[in-house]
Design an enzyme around this catalytic site. Structure first.
Site, PDB file in Angstrom:
ATOM      1  N   PRO A   1      94.325 -25.438  94.386  1.00  0.00           N
ATOM      2  CA  PRO A   1      94.314 -26.330  93.425  1.00  0.00           C
ATOM      3  C   PRO A   1      92.667 -26.968  93.553  1.00  0.00           C
ATOM      4  O   PRO A   1      92.178 -27.157  94.545  1.00  0.00           O
ATOM      5  CB  PRO A   1      95.212 -27.213  93.950  1.00  0.00           C
ATOM      6  CG  PRO A   1      95.351 -27.094  95.430  1.00  0.00           C
ATOM      7  CD  PRO A   1      95.211 -25.730  95.770  1.00  0.00           C
ATOM      8  N   LEU A   2      92.322 -27.347  92.142  1.00  0.00           N
ATOM      9  CA  LEU A   2      91.245 -28.127  92.088  1.00  0.00           C
ATOM     10  C   LEU A   2      91.328 -29.094  91.015  1.00  0.00           C
ATOM     11  O   LEU A   2      91.752 -28.761  89.949  1.00  0.00           O
ATOM     12  CB  LEU A   2      89.986 -27.083  91.828  1.00  0.00           C
ATOM     13  CG  LEU A   2      89.545 -26.370  92.619  1.00  0.00           C
ATOM     14  CD1 LEU A   2      88.869 -24.648  92.033  1.00  0.00           C
ATOM     15  CD2 LEU A   2      88.224 -26.748  93.351  1.00  0.00           C
TER      16      LEU A   2
ATOM     17  N   CYS B   1      93.985 -33.745 100.934  1.00  0.00           N
ATOM     18  CA  CYS B   1      92.861 -34.202  99.773  1.00  0.00           C
ATOM     19  C   CYS B   1      92.090 -35.392 100.619  1.00  0.00           C
ATOM     20  O   CYS B   1      92.760 -36.360 101.279  1.00  0.00           O
ATOM     21  CB  CYS B   1      93.311 -35.089  98.558  1.00  0.00           C
ATOM     22  SG  CYS B   1      92.115 -35.596  97.696  1.00  0.00           S
TER      23      CYS B   1
HETATM   24  C1  LIG Z   1      86.526 -30.387  92.917  1.00  0.00           C
HETATM   25  C2  LIG Z   1      87.551 -30.135  93.779  1.00  0.00           C
HETATM   26  C3  LIG Z   1      88.724 -30.427  93.672  1.00  0.00           C
HETATM   27  C4  LIG Z   1      89.811 -30.299  94.430  1.00  0.00           C
HETATM   28  N1  LIG Z   1      91.187 -30.887  94.235  1.00  0.00           N
HETATM   29  C5  LIG Z   1      92.172 -30.408  95.028  1.00  0.00           C
HETATM   30  C6  LIG Z   1      93.682 -30.888  94.845  1.00  0.00           C
HETATM   31  O1  LIG Z   1      93.908 -31.350  93.857  1.00  0.00           O
HETATM   32  N2  LIG Z   1      94.344 -30.633  95.673  1.00  0.00           N
HETATM   33  C7  LIG Z   1      94.268 -29.703  96.934  1.00  0.00           C
HETATM   34  O2  LIG Z   1      94.997 -29.544  97.593  1.00  0.00           O
HETATM   35  N3  LIG Z   1      92.870 -29.547  97.261  1.00  0.00           N
HETATM   36  C8  LIG Z   1      91.900 -29.709  96.353  1.00  0.00           C
HETATM   37  N4  LIG Z   1      90.486 -29.378  96.690  1.00  0.00           N
HETATM   38  C9  LIG Z   1      90.311 -28.595  97.896  1.00  0.00           C
HETATM   39  C10 LIG Z   1      90.270 -27.148  97.659  1.00  0.00           C
HETATM   40  O3  LIG Z   1      91.773 -26.575  97.070  1.00  0.00           O
HETATM   41  C11 LIG Z   1      90.003 -26.225  98.759  1.00  0.00           C
HETATM   42  O4  LIG Z   1      90.851 -26.348  99.670  1.00  0.00           O
HETATM   43  C12 LIG Z   1      88.623 -26.623  99.425  1.00  0.00           C
HETATM   44  O5  LIG Z   1      87.420 -26.599  98.442  1.00  0.00           O
HETATM   45  C13 LIG Z   1      87.998 -25.420 100.190  1.00  0.00           C
HETATM   46  O6  LIG Z   1      88.241 -24.076  99.757  1.00  0.00           O
HETATM   47  P1  LIG Z   1      87.199 -23.495  99.029  1.00  0.00           P
HETATM   48  O7  LIG Z   1      85.959 -23.238  99.936  1.00  0.00           O
HETATM   49  O8  LIG Z   1      87.531 -22.074  98.678  1.00  0.00           O
HETATM   50  O9  LIG Z   1      86.418 -24.181  97.974  1.00  0.00           O
HETATM   51  C14 LIG Z   1      89.527 -29.863  95.889  1.00  0.00           C
HETATM   52  C15 LIG Z   1      88.428 -29.253  95.902  1.00  0.00           C
HETATM   53  C16 LIG Z   1      87.151 -29.577  95.160  1.00  0.00           C
HETATM   54  C17 LIG Z   1      85.665 -29.006  95.337  1.00  0.00           C
END
Ligand SMILES: Cc1cc2nc3c(=O)[nH]c(=O)nc-3n(C[C@H](O)[C@H](O)[C@H](O)COP(=O)(O)O)c2cc1C
Length: 324
Positions: free
Chosen positions: A13-14, A101
Site C-alpha cells: 500500500p502507498l 505507518c
Molecule cells: C509515499 C508512501 C506511502 C505509503 N503508504 C502506506 C500505507 O498507506 N500503508 C502502509 O502500510 N504502508 C505504506 N507505506 C509503506 C510501504 O507500503 C512500504 O512498507 C515501504 O515503502 C517499504 O517498502 P519499499 O522499500 O518497497 O518501498 C507507504 C510508503 C510510502 C513511501
C-alpha cells in the site's frame, strides 16, 4: 507432485498512490495482489455518506488483481464496524491492518506503527477485526518502534495467535521511517517464528533484490512499494527471474506510452484537469533514469492538458532518449 505455485509478488500500500488506475496497471503487468491506500476506520465511519475522499480510496475497477483493503486506527470498536462494512462491499479479497505507518499524524493518535508500542491494544484490534470479517486477515508491521524496542518476533506471534492469516514485515523500525537499509535478517527470524505466510517488504527495486530477499529470508512472498513507482514492469520481471528466465527492460518509448495510458485512465476517472495535476508525480517517476528528462519533468509540471503533455513527450522521444 509438481509444485507450481511461485512466491506471491504483490504491490504494497502507498497512501496517495495505490488508487485503482495504478493498481490496475500493476495487476496487468503481473502483480498477484494489490492493496488500497490506508483507510481510516474512524474516518470511514464518520465521514459524510459518499464522501469524496473515501469514495475515491474505496473505488475498484474491472480487471484488477485481487485487492486487499487496508485499515488503520486505534479504537477496536471502529475497526469492528468499518471492517464489517468494507467486507460487505464485496470488492475486496482480504483485510489488512496497518501497524507500520510511521507518519506522526497517524502515530500521534496511537495508530499505525504506534501500535507496536502497545501490543495489548494491537491484540484487541486484531481479535476484533477477526470477528468482524470472513475475509482473510493480515497485519502489516515494522520491526518495532526504535532500535531499542525491536519486538517484531513477539508481535508477529501475537498476530498469528489472534488469527491473522498472513503478516507483512517491513524491515525497518518506526524511527528509521524510510532511511537506512531494511534489515532482512529480521524478516528471516519472523519466518522461523510463525507458521503463517510471511511477506517480506523493504528495498526491493529490482528482480535481483526480490530473489535475494526470498533466498535470504525464506519468506513466502514479496511486497514492493517504491520500486513499482514508474516501473510497474517490476512484477513481471521478478516472476520471470523466479522462473530463471531473462528479463528485459522496457524502452523509453514503452515507458512513456504506459505513462500516457495511465494518465488517460486517471482522466477518465477524475477529469482531465485533476488528472494532469495528479499525474505529475507519476510522470516524474516514469521519466526517472532517462537522459535529458529533467527539463521535461519541469515542463510537465506547468502543463494543464493531456494534449500538451502528449506533445511534450512526443518531442522528447524524438531526441531518442536512453536510460542512464
Ligand atoms: C509515499 C508512501 C506511502 C505509503 N503508504 C502506506 C500505507 O498507506 N500503508 C502502509 O502500510 N504502508 C505504506 N507505506 C509503506 C510501504 O507500503 C512500504 O512498507 C515501504 O515503502 C517499504 O517498502 P519499499 O522499500 O518497497 O518501498 C507507504 C510508503 C510510502 C513511501
Amino acid at each position: 507432485m509438481n509444485k507450481l505455485a511461485l512466491p506471491k509478488v504483490s504491490l504494497a500500500p502507498l497512501a496517495g498512490i495505490t488508487d485503482w488506475p495504478f493498481r490496475l496497471l500493476c495487476a496487468q503487468l503481473g502483480a498477484d495482489e494489490t492493496v488500497t491506500e490506508m483507510i481510516s476506520a474512524q474516518g470511514y465511519l464518520t465521514a459524510p455518506k459518499d464522501s469524496y475522499a473515501y469514495r475515491d480510496i474505496m473505488l475498484t475497477h474491472e480487471g484488477e488483481a485481487p485487492i486487499i483493503a487496508q485499515v488503520f486506527g486505534h479504537r477496536p470498536e471502529y475497526f469492528c464496524e468499518a471492517i464489517r462494512r468494507i467486507t460487505d462491499i464485496g470488492d475486496y479479497c482480504g483485510i489488512d491492518i496497518n501497524m507500520g505507518c510511521p507518519a506522526p499524524k497517524v502515530t500521534g493518535s496511537g495508530s499505525g506503527s504506534a501500535l507496536m508500542k502497545n501490543p495489548e491494544l494491537a491484540r484487541q484490534i486484531i481479535k476484533t477485526a477477526k470477528g468482524a470479517t470472513y475475509l482473510p486477515l493480515s497485519v502489516k508491521m515494522r520491526l518495532g518502534w526504535d532500535e531499542n524496542s525491536i519486538n517484531v518476533l513477539d508481535f508477529a506471534k501475537m498476530a498469528e495467535g489472534e488469527g491473522a492469516q498472513t503478516i507483512t514485515v517491513h524491515g525497518r523500525t518506526r524511527m528509521q521511517q524510510y532511511a537506512g537499509k531494511a534489515d532482512w535478517d529480521w524478516i528471516a527470524k519472523v519466518k522461523q517464528s510463525v507458521k503463517i505466510p510471511v511477506i517480506g517488504n523493504g528495498d526491493i527495486f529490482s528482480a535481483e533484490d526480490a530473489l535475494a530477499m526470498l533466498q535470504q529470508t525464506g519468506c513466502d512472498g514479496v511486497a514492493l512499494a517504491r520500486g513499482a513507482l514508474g516501473n510497474p514492469w517490476l512484477f513481471a520481471q521478478i516472476k520471470q527471474s523466479m522462473l530463471g528466465r531473462e528479463t528485459s527492460r522496457p524502452s523509453p518509448e514503452d515507458v512513456l506510452k504506459l505513462a500516457l495510458h495511465h494518465a488517460r485512465l486517471m482522466a477518465q476517472w477524475k477529469g482531465e484537469v485533476r488528472a494532469v495535476v495528479e499525474m505529475r508525480k507519476h510522470f516524474a517517476w516514469y521519466l526517472k533514469g532517462m537522459r535529458g528528462a529533467a527539463p521535461v519533468r519541469s515542463q510537465i509540471n506547468t502543463l494543464s492538458t493531456l494534449w500538451e503533455v502528449e506533445e511534450t513527450l512526443k518531442v522528447f522521444l524524438e531526441t531518442k532518449p536512453s536510460f542512464h
